[in-house]
Design a protein around this motif. Structure first.
Motif, mmCIF file in Angstrom:
data_model
loop_
_atom_site.group_PDB
_atom_site.id
_atom_site.type_symbol
_atom_site.label_atom_id
_atom_site.label_comp_id
_atom_site.label_asym_id
_atom_site.label_seq_id
_atom_site.Cartn_x
_atom_site.Cartn_y
_atom_site.Cartn_z
ATOM 1 N N THR A 66 136.826 69.254 -17.299
ATOM 2 C CA THR A 66 137.504 67.981 -17.517
ATOM 3 C C THR A 66 136.756 66.818 -16.879
ATOM 4 O OG1 THR A 66 139.679 69.033 -17.678
ATOM 5 C CG2 THR A 66 139.636 66.703 -17.127
ATOM 6 N N ALA A 117 141.688 69.781 -22.541
ATOM 7 C CA ALA A 117 141.960 69.332 -21.176
ATOM 8 C C ALA A 117 141.453 67.925 -20.941
ATOM 9 C CB ALA A 117 141.318 70.303 -20.180
ATOM 10 N N ALA A 118 140.357 67.558 -21.589
ATOM 11 C CA ALA A 118 139.757 66.240 -21.362
ATOM 12 C C ALA A 118 140.337 65.160 -22.260
ATOM 13 C CB ALA A 118 138.249 66.313 -21.577
ATOM 14 N N ALA A 350 139.984 61.415 -15.356
ATOM 15 C CA ALA A 350 139.764 62.856 -15.480
ATOM 16 C C ALA A 350 140.164 63.572 -14.195
ATOM 17 C CB ALA A 350 138.308 63.145 -15.828
ATOM 18 N N THR A 357 146.691 69.717 -14.635
ATOM 19 C CA THR A 357 146.069 70.994 -14.996
ATOM 20 C C THR A 357 146.267 72.025 -13.891
ATOM 21 O OG1 THR A 357 144.388 69.761 -16.222
ATOM 22 C CG2 THR A 357 143.941 72.075 -15.785
#
Length: 417
Positions: A66, A117-118, A350, A357
Motif C-alpha cells: 500500500t 488496498a491502495a 497510504a 488494513t
C-alpha cells in the motif's frame, strides 16, 4: 440537520463524475462479493480452508504494497495511479474468472490485493485534488453513500446469475466486476485534475518510504485504526455473539446489517457536515470512540438476558456501532487530509490506510479469541480500548498542530533528561 437533496450531490463536476465512478465500481464489487463464495468453491474448486489461506496471503501482500503504491502516486500523479489501479484490477479479475487450483488463486488474489488496498488512499488523494477544502469531506461522504447503494445493487444483480448455476454464470459474476472497473477507469480519465496534483514529487517511491518519519501522523493512524474495529464488530462480532451468547434468534442478525446499511446511506452526509470546521473532526472522532465503547457494553450486557431485554440491547448496540462508524469515518477522513502535506499526500494517506488494513488482519482474531471468548469482561475491555483511543486523539492532534505550525515539542517538567 438542515440538509436537502442538493447536499447529497458533490458541488463540482469532477466530484460528481467521481461519485458516478464509485457507484459503478461498487456495483461491480457488490456483484462479486455476493457470488464470490459460490464461485470459489464451484468454479475454482477450492475448499473453505484454501480460500481462507489464499485471502490471508493476499491481505498480507496488500498491506506491504500500500505505502509503495502511495509513494508512486506522489511521483507520477495520483490521478494516473488511480486509473492504472482500476485497469490492473479489471485485468486480474478477468484472469480470476478462469483460474484453477489454490496456488493460482493465491497468486491472482495477491495481485488483486495490491491494487485493492491502495485504491482507497489514492482515491482520497484524487478527491482532495479536485475539490475545495469546504466541499472535500462532504464529497467523500457522498461517495461513501453511493458506494453503499452500489453494493446493494450489485448484490441484487448477482441473484439471477447464482440462480442460473453453471460455470459460465459464475464467471459472468467475476467478468461483470472486471467490466465495472474498465468503465470506472474510462470515466476517471475524463476528470480534470489540477497541474499541481499531476506529479507531486521527483523522488522515487522507495526514497519516499525511507524518508517517512512523521511519528505524530503514525500515532493518528493507530488511533483511527483502533476505532475502525467497528468493521469487524459488524461483520464478525455481532453475528457470533448473538448466536452463541444471547437469546436473540440468529435470523435477526441480517436486520442489524440492513439497518447499518440504511443508516449509513441516509446519515453519512449529515454526519460529515461541519467536521471541516476547527475542532470538528477531532470532536467527531471522540464521539465515535464513545459510541463504540457504549456499543461494546450493550453487547456484553445482552448475554444471558431474557429475549426482550437481549433484543433491545443488541438493537441498541447496532445503532451505537453505526453512529460510531459515521463519526469515525467523517472525523478520520478530515484529519487524514488536514495533516497530510500536499506534496506527499499520496504516501501520507497510504500510511493512514494501514490502520484500517491492520485492524482487518488483527481484528478477527481479537474479537473471536479474546473478546467473545471472555464474554462480558472481553467486551468491557474493548470498551476501555475505545475510550483510550478517544483520550489519545486530543494529544495526537495537538502534536500534529505543533508540527504544522513549526513549533517545538513541549519539554517535560524538570527539563530534558
Amino acid at each position: 440537520m438542515g440538509l436537502s437533496l442538493r447536499d447529497y450531490v458533490p458541488a463540482t463536476a469532477a466530484g460528481r463524475t467521481f461519485a458516478l465512478t464509485s457507484l459503478i465500481s461498487a456495483t461491480g464489487t457488490g456483484l462479486f462479493l455476493a457470488g464470490s463464495a459460490v464461485f470459489f468453491v464451484r468454479s475454482v474448486g477450492l475448499s473453505s480452508e484454501q480460500v481462507g489461506v489464499g485471502l490471508a496471503v493476499a491481505a498480507a501482500v496488500g498491506f506491504l504494497t500500500t505505502v509503495p503504491i502511495g509513494a508512486l502516486g506522489d511521483r507520477i500523479g495520483v490521478h494516473r495511479t488511480l486509473i492504472g489501479l482500476q485497469l490492473w484490477r479489471a485485468a486480474w479479475f478477468v484472469v480470476l474468472a478462469f483460474v484453477d487450483g489454490p496456488v493460482a488463486f493465491t497468486v491472482v488474489a495477491s495481485c488483486l490485493a495490491m491494487a485493492e488496498a491502495a485504491t482507497s488512499p489514492v482515491s482520497q488523494a484524487v478527491v482532495a485534488a479536485v475539490t475545495g477544502d469546504t466541499d472535500r469531506t462532504r464529497t467523500v461522504a457522498v461517495i461513501r453513500t453511493v458506494r453503499n447503494v452500489g453494493f446493494s445493487l450489485g448484490s441484487l444483480l448477482a441473484v439471477p446469475l447464482l440462480a442460473g448455476g453453471g460455470v459460465w454464470c459464475y464467471r459472468m459474476i467475476v467478468l461483470g466486476n472486471a467490466a465495472a472497473f474498465v468503465f470506472s477507469a474510462t470515466l476517471l480519465g475524463r476528470i480534470d485534475v489540477p497541474r499541481s496534483a499531476a506529479r507531486q514529487r521527483a523522488e522515487g517511491p522507495l526514497a519516499g518510504i525511507r524518508g517517512f518519519r512523521d511519528w505524530r501522523y503514525i500515532a493518528l493512524t493507530a488511533v483511527n485504526g483502533v476505532l475502525t474495529l467497528h468493521m469487524t464488530i459488524l461483520s464478525i462480532g455481532i453475528p457470533l455473539w448473538v448466536v452463541q451468547a444471547t437469546a436473540v434468534p440468529g435470523e435477526y442478525v441480517p436486520l442489524v446489517v440492513l439497518a447499518n446499511t440504511v443508516l449509513v446511506v441516509l446519515l453519512q452526509v449529515p454526519f460529515a457536515k461541519g467536521v471541516e470546521r476547527p475542532g470538528g473532526a477531532l470532536r467527531a472522532l471522540r464521539l465515535g470512540g464513545l459510541a463504540l465503547a457504549a456499543c461494546c457494553l450493550c453487547l456484553g450486557l445482552a448475554a444471558d438476558r431474557a429475549l426482550p431485554a437481549a433484543f433491545a440491547l443488541v438493537a441498541a448496540a447496532g445503532v451505537l456501532m453505526t453512529l460510531g462508524e459515521l463519526w469515525q469515518s467523517a472525523g478520520g477522513w478530515e484529519l487524514s487530509y488536514e495533516y497530510a502535506p500536499e506534496p506527499r499526500r499520496g504516501i501520507y494517506l497510504a500510511v493512514f490506510s494501514l490502520g484500517t488494513t491492520g485492524q482487518e488482519i488483527v481484528g478477527p482474531a481479537l474479537i473471536t479469541s479474546v473478546v467473545i471468548a471472555t464474554g462480558l469482561l472481553g467486551w468491557a475491555a474493548l470498551a476501555v480500548l475505545f475510550c483510550l483511543a478517544t483520550l489519545l486523539a486530543g494529544p495526537t492532534t495537538a502534536a500534529l498542530n505543533r508540527r504544522s505550525a513549526g513549533l517545538p515539542e513541549p519539554v517535560p517538567v524538570g527539563g530534558p533528561s
